[in-house]
Design an enzyme around this catalytic site. Structure first.
Site, PDB file in Angstrom:
ATOM      1  N   HIS A 103     -13.208   4.658  34.711  1.00  0.00           N
ATOM      2  CA  HIS A 103     -13.792   5.023  33.419  1.00  0.00           C
ATOM      3  C   HIS A 103     -13.718   6.538  33.234  1.00  0.00           C
ATOM      4  CE1 HIS A 103     -15.525   1.167  34.620  1.00  0.00           C
ATOM      5  NE2 HIS A 103     -15.776   0.920  33.346  1.00  0.00           N
ATOM      6  N   HIS A 340     -12.962   4.407  27.368  1.00  0.00           N
ATOM      7  CA  HIS A 340     -14.170   4.081  28.128  1.00  0.00           C
ATOM      8  C   HIS A 340     -13.845   3.519  29.502  1.00  0.00           C
ATOM      9  CE1 HIS A 340     -18.133   2.379  29.109  1.00  0.00           C
ATOM     10  NE2 HIS A 340     -17.476   1.299  29.462  1.00  0.00           N
ATOM     11  N   GLU A 488     -41.693  -6.763  34.878  1.00  0.00           N
ATOM     12  CA  GLU A 488     -41.200  -7.144  36.205  1.00  0.00           C
ATOM     13  C   GLU A 488     -39.898  -6.440  36.575  1.00  0.00           C
ATOM     14  OE1 GLU A 488     -43.667 -10.581  34.646  1.00  0.00           O
ATOM     15  OE2 GLU A 488     -41.996  -9.380  33.862  1.00  0.00           O
ATOM     16  N   HIS A 551     -44.071 -22.363  35.241  1.00  0.00           N
ATOM     17  CA  HIS A 551     -44.562 -21.434  36.255  1.00  0.00           C
ATOM     18  C   HIS A 551     -44.296 -21.906  37.686  1.00  0.00           C
ATOM     19  CE1 HIS A 551     -46.429 -19.617  32.844  1.00  0.00           C
ATOM     20  NE2 HIS A 551     -47.196 -18.806  33.545  1.00  0.00           N
TER      21      HIS A 551
END
Length: 741
Positions: A103, A340, A488, A551
């Site tokens: 890149h 890129h 999280e 859960h």
């Protein structure tokens, strides 16, 4: 007695990076410390979002003068700066071209800010990449790694020689396709998955703020360094960056300075197609100081002025939005997606050389550029030497604090620390392993100076609060309870940064086991980058009950057992929980996950800290000659079920061995002789039981054995009812044992 994996102060520089694939580093084996107060400047008085026009600031250089240990501002020859910047650009162009992979666009656009950071602002010692008080740099936009490799090469790091540049992205190279801390000394963290790096940088800045608050004294500023990061549009789009940057603003991380490479190009084209938000306004709302450098291509003085302003803001992190042209200098590919992620091609390389007036052969560093950068070796050594002397004085005045800081720097654990771990007997009361985990966490925090952590808004449910400490907050950074909120993914990546800051920082983080789905990217980077984070994951099975299948983890144990370099623990009781923590603390280059129960479990006879350290061991056995009629294997809450089933089978005259397989990875590390003593190959009658996917269990039960588990989603009901309905019972184990026998 200290851990065998811990290091002396002089050895610590080598431990963070052990290159793989046969690569090696020739870093000088000398650890010393030095300090530097940073830029002295006055903040601008207008609004926090500053726009720096290209003509308003006098060109200055912020260079370190190690002998005086202060920063001076002096004129820098404009020609050598331009030549240095173009050297960076063409080292990146040439390496990508030779590899025909990479890149080049980002290094070409970000070379000016990279030059100013490494040549004029940052303090480091290239001959000791792990000097404690260095400034940290993170390239969050890791695909542009040739920018960092070029800078490390010019700065004199032994890890990036000319031959390394020529082997970019090749087998055995010390400079892989994205920055990897375990391959390239001088690279702090492993980046590539976008957004991870900025979150790691938040963790590095948390570590600095925390250690400075704990160890600095009015007469001794012993911890004093900045964290710099370059991130791009892709990082800004990833949700993890917002999670981490929200916390950075909340915590007031004043020594975190982020450069946003605002080039408006991503792989699919102009960012107008998918990313049109006002990033500056968002960061202001997150509590950051924001500056806009409009000309990042040639506006060197704008960049310098922005850094000076950022360092003057002490109570919040700074984002410097730097508008650049991706692929700057390329006549036909600049400002387009085509520059890129692929090499320019021979014709465009030649055109770019002509456009930027670069007459040199590939990989050539002009002598005047070499000479200009060569001072960093002596200046870096002087910085270290000065800090070393400063630390020696600190040690005389504050011996207890110095001992703790040494432990954190080197990773050498205090003698006898493991004696603090609690032990249990069958007479000890039954308890959920999440509660037993809290007992261990609090015991460890008393004896491990680098132990800290927290939960994603579930501390009272994960049971992760350190009761003797307060909360790490903007104004109380010396405390050790980290409040991550419901973030999280950001939590995991921040903990990676904390772990990789210093060998003796041992972070833990917590949520429900099922929500590792939200943070798997960060956990994988923990494993890859050898960051010894401890993941405390409660509510580990259908045993959590009424919350239901959303859960209740099913496939999670199997998925982490498939991940390299991570330890997946599922302890059955207090002794196994303590044993799991002991290993997790010792394994500083391997992260650990502890899957812990919500429901109460008995303290079983035969479990032990020592057994857990082997990953698998015999809990009970009434056979002789290593020839039981049947072997029952359990983990976690189901080990109790295996023990009950064994008692029933023994009543019928069977010889039964019960094995706890608390950590598959540790068991796999044991000798063939040990494994044969636990699971003898001659005994094919085997039954495993685990309240999760049966995937992978055939490895242990074999073709003639039977794995009892759950290969569908759970249900909402009380735990006892769910276990019965899914056949996770002693009766099912007894029936299976008779079948395989």
């Amino acid at each position: 007695m200290a851990s065998s994996s811990s290091l002396t102060l002089s050895q610590a520089i080598f431990s963070p990076s052990l290159p793989r694939h046969g690569s090696s580093s020739s870093c000088s084996p000398s650890l010393s410390f030095s300090t530097f107060s940073g830029l002295k400047s006055t903040p601008f008085t207008s609004s926090h979002r500053r726009i720096l026009p290209s003509t308003t600031v006098t060109k200055q250089q912020f260079s370190v003068r190690a002998s005086a240990a202060v920063e001076t501002l002096e004129k820098t020859d404009a020609a050598i700066v331009e030549k240095s910047v173009n050297t960076i650009r063409f080292l990146a162009i040439d390496a990508v071209e030779k590899a025909n992979s990479g890149h080049p666009g980002l290094p070409m656009g970000c070379a000016p800010m990279g030059h100013i950071l490494y040549d004029e602002v940052m303090k480091y010692n290239p001959k000791n990449p792990y000097w404690f008080n260095r400034d940290r740099f993170v390239l969050s936009a890791g695909h542009g790694c040739m920018l960092q490799y070029a800078l490390l090469h010019l700065a004199g790091y032994d890890s990036v020689q000319e031959d390394d540049l020529k082997s970019f992205r090749q087998w055995g190279s010390r400079i892989p396709g994205h920055p990897e801390n375990f391959e390239t000394p001088g690279v702090e963290v492993t980046t590539g998955p976008l957004g991870q790096g900025i979150a790691n940088a938040v963790g590095l800045a948390v570590a600095e703020k925390h250690l400075a608050a704990r160890f600095n004294k009015p007469d001794a500023e012993i911890v004093d360094h900045y964290t710099y990061v370059i991130l791009g549009d892709g990082c800004q789009m990833e949700g993890i960056s917002n999670e981490a940057c929200s916390l950075a603003g909340h915590w007031g991380l004043g020594k975190l300075i982020a450069f946003y490479d605002d080039n408006h190009i991503s792989i699919d084209g102009d960012t107008e197609i998918a990313f049109t938000e006002d990033v500056s306004a968002r960061f202001e709302s997150l509590g950051w100081h924001v500056i806009w450098v409009k000309n990042g291509n040639t506006g060197y003085d704008e960049i310098r002025a922005a850094i000076k302003e950022a360092k003057a803001v002490k109570d919040k992190p700074t984002m410097i939005k730097v508008t650049t042209t991706i692929g700057f200098g390329s006549p036909n590919k600049a400002n387009s997606y085509s520059v890129h992620g692929s090499a320019l091609g021979a014709k465009e390389v030649e055109a770019t050389r002509k456009n930027l007036g670069w007459p040199y052969e590939p990989f050539h560093v002009p002598e005047d550029v070499k000479s200009h950068w060569s001072r960093h070796t002596s200046e870096g050594a002087a910085l270290e030497t000065e800090w070393n002397a400063k630390f020696a004085e600190y040690e005389k005045k504050y011996p207890e604090e110095a001992a703790d800081l040494k432990s954190i720097i080197t990773g050498e654990l205090p003698a006898g620390w493991e004696k603090a771990l609690p032990t249990y007997t069958p007479e000890s009361p039954a308890d959920a392993t999440r509660n037993l985990s809290q007992q261990n966490l609090n015991a460890l925090a008393k004896v491990l100076p680098g132990f800290l952590g927290g939960s994603a808004d579930l501390a009272s449910s994960n049971m992760t609060l350190l009761k003797m400490f307060g909360d790490f907050q903007k104004n109380t950074p010396e405390e050790r309870n980290l409040r991550f909120g419901v973030r999280e993914h950001g939590m995991g990546a921040i903990c990676n940064g904390i772990a990789l800051h210093s060998l003796g920082l041992i972070p833990y983080c917590a949520t429900f086991f099922v929500f590792t789905d939200y943070m798997r990217g960060a956990i994988r980077i923990s494993a890859l980058s050898e960051a010894g984070v401890i993941y405390v994951m409660t509510h580990d099975s259908i045993g959590l009950g009424e919350d239901g299948p959303t859960h209740q983890p099913i496939e999670h144990l199997a998925s982490f057992r498939a991940m390299p370099n991570i330890l997946m623990f599922r302890p059955a009781d207090g002794n196994e929980t303590a044993g799991s923590y002991k290993v997790a603390v010792l394994k500083r280059k391997t992260p650990s996950i502890l899957a812990l129960s919500r429901q109460k479990l008995p303290q079983l006879a035969g479990t032990s800290i020592e057994g857990a350290a082997k990953g698998g061991y015999i809990v009970s056995d009434n056979s002789s000659g290593n020839k039981p009629d049947v072997i029952l294997i359990g983990t976690g809450s189901e080990l109790e079920i295996a023990v009950k089933a064994a008692e029933e089978l023994k009543k019928e005259g069977k010889t039964v061995r019960v094995v706890s397989l608390v950590c598959w990875e540790l068991y796999d590390e044991q000798s063939a002789e040990y494994k044969e003593s636990v699971l003898p190959s001659s005994v094919t009658a085997r039954v495993s039981i685990e309240a999760g996917s049966t995937f992978g269990w055939q490895k242990f039960v074999g073709d003639k054995g039977k794995a009892i588990g759950i290969d569908g989603f759970g249900a909402s009901a009380p735990a006892d009812k769910i276990y019965k309905e899914f056949g996770i019972t002693a009766e099912a184990v007894v029936a299976a044992a008779k079948q395989v026998s």
